[in-house]
Design an enzyme around this catalytic site. Structure first.
Site, mmCIF file in Angstrom:
data_model
loop_
_atom_site.group_PDB
_atom_site.id
_atom_site.type_symbol
_atom_site.label_atom_id
_atom_site.label_comp_id
_atom_site.label_asym_id
_atom_site.label_seq_id
_atom_site.Cartn_x
_atom_site.Cartn_y
_atom_site.Cartn_z
ATOM 1 N N ASP A 161 41.992 -19.553 -15.648
ATOM 2 C CA ASP A 161 42.448 -20.854 -15.145
ATOM 3 C C ASP A 161 42.550 -20.826 -13.619
ATOM 4 O O ASP A 161 43.334 -20.057 -13.051
ATOM 5 C CB ASP A 161 43.810 -21.133 -15.795
ATOM 6 C CG ASP A 161 44.289 -22.543 -15.584
ATOM 7 O OD1 ASP A 161 43.701 -23.265 -14.768
ATOM 8 O OD2 ASP A 161 45.276 -22.920 -16.238
ATOM 9 N N GLU A 209 38.656 -24.849 -15.025
ATOM 10 C CA GLU A 209 38.741 -25.310 -13.632
ATOM 11 C C GLU A 209 38.554 -26.823 -13.563
ATOM 12 O O GLU A 209 38.158 -27.362 -12.541
ATOM 13 C CB GLU A 209 37.830 -24.509 -12.695
ATOM 14 C CG GLU A 209 36.396 -24.336 -13.122
ATOM 15 C CD GLU A 209 35.548 -25.553 -12.793
ATOM 16 O OE1 GLU A 209 35.615 -26.523 -13.572
ATOM 17 O OE2 GLU A 209 34.821 -25.517 -11.782
ATOM 18 N N GLY A 211 36.617 -29.082 -14.611
ATOM 19 C CA GLY A 211 35.363 -29.800 -14.422
ATOM 20 C C GLY A 211 34.880 -29.860 -12.986
ATOM 21 O O GLY A 211 33.889 -30.538 -12.688
ATOM 22 N N ASP A 232 44.169 -31.798 -17.899
ATOM 23 C CA ASP A 232 44.937 -31.421 -19.091
ATOM 24 C C ASP A 232 45.093 -32.580 -20.073
ATOM 25 O O ASP A 232 45.414 -33.700 -19.685
ATOM 26 C CB ASP A 232 46.332 -30.947 -18.689
ATOM 27 C CG ASP A 232 46.292 -29.588 -18.012
ATOM 28 O OD1 ASP A 232 45.209 -29.195 -17.553
ATOM 29 O OD2 ASP A 232 47.345 -28.949 -17.945
HETATM 30 C C1 GLA Z 1 46.761 -25.501 -16.712
HETATM 31 C C2 GLA Z 1 45.771 -25.583 -17.870
HETATM 32 C C3 GLA Z 1 46.539 -25.717 -19.172
HETATM 33 C C4 GLA Z 1 47.478 -24.548 -19.344
HETATM 34 C C5 GLA Z 1 48.410 -24.441 -18.147
HETATM 35 C C6 GLA Z 1 49.251 -23.182 -18.177
HETATM 36 O O1 GLA Z 1 47.465 -26.688 -16.537
HETATM 37 O O2 GLA Z 1 44.894 -26.644 -17.693
HETATM 38 O O3 GLA Z 1 45.628 -25.767 -20.261
HETATM 39 O O4 GLA Z 1 46.733 -23.364 -19.483
HETATM 40 O O5 GLA Z 1 47.682 -24.444 -16.928
HETATM 41 O O6 GLA Z 1 50.048 -23.018 -17.064
#
Ligand code: GLA
Length: 418
Positions: A161, A209, A211, A232
Site C-alpha cells: 500500500d 496505490e 489507480g 477505498d
Molecule cells: C489504505 C487502503 C485500505 C487499507 C488501509 C489500511 O487506506 O486503501 O485498503 O489497507 O490503507 O491502513
C-alpha cells in the site's frame, strides 16, 4: 426480480445513453519489468481480508476465527483461499532491522501454520514507505529483508500500500515533478516484486496505490497479480455503485495472472440491503474482480453466507477464460453488462441503480440486439437458480439496487458477430 412478458417500449421513448467513458489511455506504458509472476492467480484471488470489518483492531484470534469460519461456512469449498491480515499487525524493527509483529499478533509463523493447517493460505500487508497508512512500520529500505521474513513465515499474499511512500519519498525527492514521482512509485513496486520473487515462494502480489498513473497499464509488467483501480470502498450503496460501475473501460487490462481490483468486498457490512449485497457480488463477478470478503465471518448471517457462496456467480468470477466483463449499454439508471465466458458462454447482468421500487411500475426493456444477441436466449438466473428465457425487448422488473444475472450457455449471436 421478475421477468415480465410485455411488448417492447417504442425506442423513441427510451432515453438511451451510452456512458462508457474509458478512464484509460490506449497504449500500455513501457516499464522496466520485474521477474515474471507466471502461474500465480490464474483466476482472481478469493479469500478474506481483515480491514473492512476489523480495521485497526484486528487480532490473531480474529484471524484464526475467520479461518475457522471460512471452513465451517462452506466458503473454503466455494473457493475462498486467502486469509489476509491488513494493516496494524506490525511492531518494531530490532537492531538487525528485522520486523516483529505487535502484541496483538504474538507469533506470525505460528499463525501462518494454523491457517495453513486449515488448507488455506495467508496474506499480509505492508507499504513501500517508512510508514503504512495507519502509521505502522513500512518496508522502506528493508524490502528484501521483509520479503524473506514473509517467506520464512509462509506468507502467500502481499498487499503493498503506497501511503507513507508519498510523503517520505515522492514529495521529498521530486516535490514539483509528477512524472518523476510516478517513476519513483513504479520503481518501489518493482523493487518489492523482485524481492518477493527472489524468495522462491509463490506470493501473490497486490498493488494498492489507488489507480495512480493508470496503474493498469504498467502493473502487470511490474509483477502485479492485482492492482487497486481507485480509492477505498465503504459499506454503502453509493460507494459500491460509484466504484463498481466506474470500472467500465478497464476490461482490456485484466487476464489470467493479472486483475483489476476495485477493492475488497463489503458484502454483509454496514446497512446494505440484500439486493445491494447481491448487486455488489454480481458486479464484482462480472468484473473478474478478486473476491476478498471483508465481513465479520464468525457472526455472518445465513443469507450473507448464501450470497458469498453462490457457486454460479462465483463460477462467473472465476471463469477460466479470464476476460473481464464490460458495460454493453446503459439506459437511464439501468446498466447492462456482459461478460464472455469459456466455451462460448456469456453472462448478462442488468443492474437497477434507481432507489427502491422505482421500476415496479415502469419495467425496463432489455435490448438483446445491443448485446450482440439474436432472438430468444435460454439461460439460467444465477440468483433464483431457475431456467429463464430472454426475449428481445423483454420487460424486466427489478427492485431498486437489485440485479438480474443470467448465464447463457449457448448464446445465439447476430450473424455479423459469428
Ligand atoms: C489504505 C487502503 C485500505 C487499507 C488501509 C489500511 O487506506 O486503501 O485498503 O489497507 O490503507 O491502513
Amino acid at each position: 426480480m421478475r421477468l415480465l412478458v410485455a411488448r417492447p417500449i417504442a425506442a423513441a421513448l427510451l432515453a438511451v445513453s451510452c456512458v462508457a467513458v474509458s478512464p484509460v489511455g490506449a497504449q500500455r506504458k513501457a516499464v522496466p519489468s520485474a521477474p515474471s509472476s507466471a502461474g500465480i492467480a490464474m483466476t482472481p484471488p478469493m479469500g478474506w481480508n481483515s480491514w473492512n470489518f476489523f480495521g485497526h483492531n484486528v487480532t490473531d484470534k480474529d484471524v484464526r476465527d475467520s479461518a475457522d469460519q471460512i471452513v465451517s461456512s462452506g466458503m473454503k469449498d466455494a473457493g475462498y483461499t486467502y486469509v489476509n491480515i491488513d494493516d496494524t499487525w506490525e511492531g518494531e524493527r530490532d537492531a538487525s532491522g528485522v520486523l516483529h509483529s505487535n502484541a496483538r499478533f504474538p507469533d506470525m509463523k505460528v499463525l501462518a501454520d494454523y491457517v495453513h493447517s486449515k488448507g488455506l493460505k495467508i496474506g499480509i500487508y505492508s507499504s513501500p514507505g517508512p510508514k503504512t497508512c495507519a502509521k505502522f512500520e513500512g518496508s522502506f529500505g528493508h524490502e528484501e529483508q521483509d520479503a524473506q521474513l514473509y517467506a520464512s513465515w509462509g506468507i502467500d499474499f502481499l498487499k503493498y500500500d503506497l501511503c507513507g511512500f508519498r510523503q517520505a519519498v515522492m514529495n521529498v525527492q521530486a516535490p514539483n515533478d509528477p512524472a518523476e514521482q510516478m517513476r519513483l512509485m513504479q520503481a518501489a513496486y518493482i523493487k518489492m516484486g523482485k524481492a518477493l520473487r527472489a524468495t522462491g515462494r509463490p506470493i501473490v502480489y497486490s498493488f494498492c496505490e489507488y489507480g495512480w498513473d493508470a496503474v493498469w497499464e504498467w502493473a502487470p509488467a511490474a509483477g502485479a497479480n492485482l492492482w487497486r483501480t481507485g480509492g477505498d470502498i465503504g459499506p454503502t450503496w453509493q460507494s459500491i455503485a460509484l466504484i463498481g460501475f466506474r470500472q467500465a473501460g478497464l476490461e482490456q487490462y485484466a487476464g489470467p495472472g493479472h486483475w483489476n481490483d476495485p477493492d475488497m468486498l463489503e458484502v454483509g457490512n454496514g446497512k446494505l440491503t440484500l439486493a445491494e449485497n447481491r448487486t455488489h457480488f454480481s458486479l464484482w463477478a462480472m468484473l473478474a474482480a478478486p473476491l476478498l470478503a471483508g465481513n465479520d465471518l464468525p457472526n455472518m448471517k445465513p443469507e450473507i453466507r448464501d450470497i458469498l457462496t453462490n457457486r454460479d456467480v462465483i463460477a462467473v468470477d472465476q471463469d477460466s477464460l479470464g476476460r473481464q466483463g464490460s458495460r454493453a449499454y446503459s439506459e437511464g439508471q439501468v446498466e447492462v453488462w456482459t461478460r464472455p465466458l469459456a466455451g462460448g458462454a456469456m453472462a448478462v447482468a442488468v443492474f437497477n441503480e434507481l432507489d427502491k421500487g422505482r421500476y415496479s411500475s415502469h419495467p425496463f426493456h432489455l435490448s438483446l440486439s445491443k448485446l450482440g444477441l439474436h432472438g430468444t436466449q435460454e439461460g439460467k438466473d444465477l440468483w433464483t437458480g431457475k431456467n429463464v428465457q430472454l426475449t428481445e425487448g423483454q420487460a424486466i422488473e427489478l427492485d431498486g439496487h437489485d440485479v438480474l444475472m443470467v448465464r447463457i450457455a449457448r448464446p445465439i449471436v447476430k450473424a455479423s458477430q459469428r
